[in-house]
Enzyme design. Structure first.
Site, short mmCIF file in Angstrom:
data_model
loop_
_atom_site.label_atom_id
_atom_site.label_comp_id
_atom_site.label_asym_id
_atom_site.label_seq_id
_atom_site.Cartn_x
_atom_site.Cartn_y
_atom_site.Cartn_z
N LYS A 36 39.68 9.00 -18.34
CA LYS A 36 40.77 9.96 -18.50
C LYS A 36 40.59 10.75 -19.80
O LYS A 36 39.74 10.38 -20.63
CB LYS A 36 42.11 9.23 -18.49
CG LYS A 36 42.25 8.18 -19.58
CD LYS A 36 43.55 7.39 -19.41
CE LYS A 36 43.63 6.30 -20.45
NZ LYS A 36 44.99 5.92 -20.79
N TYR A 259 43.74 26.26 -49.48
CA TYR A 259 45.17 26.58 -49.50
C TYR A 259 45.94 25.65 -50.43
O TYR A 259 45.73 24.43 -50.41
CB TYR A 259 45.76 26.43 -48.09
CG TYR A 259 45.36 27.53 -47.14
CD1 TYR A 259 45.56 28.88 -47.45
CD2 TYR A 259 44.80 27.22 -45.91
CE1 TYR A 259 45.20 29.88 -46.55
CE2 TYR A 259 44.44 28.21 -45.01
CZ TYR A 259 44.65 29.54 -45.35
OH TYR A 259 44.30 30.52 -44.46
C1 LIG Z 1 46.34 1.59 -17.46
C2 LIG Z 1 45.19 1.59 -18.39
N1 LIG Z 1 44.16 0.75 -18.19
C3 LIG Z 1 43.11 0.70 -19.02
C4 LIG Z 1 43.04 1.54 -20.12
C5 LIG Z 1 41.86 1.43 -21.04
O1 LIG Z 1 42.29 0.96 -22.29
P1 LIG Z 1 41.24 0.78 -23.48
O2 LIG Z 1 40.84 2.18 -23.85
O3 LIG Z 1 42.01 0.13 -24.57
O4 LIG Z 1 40.13 0.00 -22.94
C6 LIG Z 1 44.07 2.42 -20.36
C7 LIG Z 1 44.03 3.28 -21.54
O5 LIG Z 1 44.97 3.54 -22.22
C8 LIG Z 1 45.18 2.45 -19.48
O6 LIG Z 1 46.21 3.28 -19.68
#
Ligand SMILES: Cc1ncc(COP(=O)(O)O)c(C=O)c1O
Length: 366
Positions: A36, A259
């Protein structure tokens, strides 16, 4: 468009991604590469491909749009959308073969209406994170019946940990509650192919949470959810962030820079201008706190980070235009990690890498 012309780039080592998948994947357990937020800022498509080559079998995204973008690029591995499909997106998401998460009656009704063929769903239970999911988790028993009655297939049952990076007792408590529900479902005749719970920290520190599949995000990129975790698992950071000196001059003692004139030179010094700023995700909170690597040494960022440029105090060392500047990564014997930027700016490495702006070109190698 031609270009890019700017010398500021984020370089992603795909061999490091493959190494991290191999280091993290437990034997006999599947691994979901969480890509993601454009692969935590590393580029979702190249990261997904590298992770799949190294043994990942699933991809995880937050948004239907992110899943569709993977499909548009020809990625055909299973993709779990980690929240319910937003209303109106069901048809597109199912046509693209994205796997839905499910935890509300509204979501169930919308999916039942849109699903024309065999659709496997992953029911999410809330065991204490209290973000999304069925609460209390025991609700999953009646919900699973309704999923099946609606003509859907219960492919997965999952939960998410709130404190796996810092509190083993809380995490084990969440896991036990999850397993109790999974066992009760089994006795009621629901045996989903995948039970999953572990994020990166639990994958590294809590083998009991591996179950059928681990969902690995930050560790895939070689970064730690907590200090020391990446090193503990032998991970390699995949991203380095580099630029070049765009202007260099020697300024006399007593001059102040950037700045607000918040940084005053106590003695004559070489000051370098570097074309990266807060519009690129180099946070203004790094002003007066961060260091960069230039000429093989750590150098302080002088004064305020501006939108497009920073200034670097190089003291007596002569600097020249075109010299490499490392914001994240190695130069000579020195290294600056995303964790360092996180500490200097009061955040976590997740926010550092996902915050690197869209106008910083990503270069993939390996
Ligand atoms: C539902 C879910 N699973 C797994 C993960 C992966 O987490 P991490 O990046 O701590 O491995 C996330 C990330 O936020 C998540 O939202």
């Amino acid at each position: 468009m031609t270009g890019p012309f700017r010398p500021t780039v984020a370089e992603v080592d795909l061999e490091a991604i493959r190494h991290n998948v191999r280091a993290l994947k437990p034997d006999g357990v599947e691994l979901m590469a969480v890509v993601k937020a454009d692969g935590y800022g590393h580029g979702a498509v190249p990261v997904a491909r590298a992770a799949l080559q190294a043994g990942a079998t699933w991809l995880g995204v937050a948004l239907v749009e992110e899943g569709l973008a993977l499909r548009d690029s020809g990625v055909d591995a299973p993709v779990l959308v980690l929240s319910e499909f937003p209303p109106g997106s069901e048809k597109d998401a199912l046509e693209a073969g994205l796997t839905p998460s499910l935890y509300t009656e509204r979501g169930l009704a919308a999916l039942a209406g849109a699903a024309g063929r065999d659709v496997g769903v992953h029911v999410k239970v809330d065991t204490g994170m209290h973000r999304v999911g069925l609460w209390p988790p025991e609700e999953a028993l009646a919900f699973a019946d309704r999923v099946v009655d609606a003509g859907l297939r219960l492919e997965g049952l999952w939960t998410h940990f709130a404190r796996s990076d810092e509190d083993a007792a809380v995490t084990t408590g969440q896991l036990e509650r999850f397993l109790t529900v999974a066992d009760a479902l089994g006795r009621a005749g629901h045996r989903p192919r995948y039970r999953h719970a572990a994020n990166s920290a639990a994958t590294i520190r809590l083998p009991a949470a591996h179950l059928d599949l681990v969902r690995v995000g930050i560790a895939l990129y070689g970064l730690g959810a907590a200090p020391g975790l990446a090193e503990e698992a032998g991970l390699r950071p995949a991203l380095s962030w580099r630029s070049e000196v765009s202007m260099a001059r020697r300024l006399p003692a007593g001059e102040s820079v950037s700045y607000g004139h918040r940084y005053r030179l106590e003695r004559d010094a070489w000051v370098a201008t570097v074309p990266v700023g807060y519009a690129d995700g180099y946070s203004r909170r790094l002003s007066g706190r961060a260091e960069v690597l230039l000429g093989g040494r750590r150098r302080p960022v002088a004064g305020t980070v501006t939108m497009d440029q920073i200034l670097v105090d190089c003291g007596d060392d002569r600097v020249e235009e075109g010299q490499e500047v490392v914001l994240i990564g190695r130069q000579g014997e020195e290294e600056i990690r995303a964790d360092d930027l996180a500490a200097w700016s009061g955040t976590i490495p997740y926010e550092i890498v996902t915050g690197i702006g869209g106008r910083v070109p990503r270069e993939h190698r390996g």
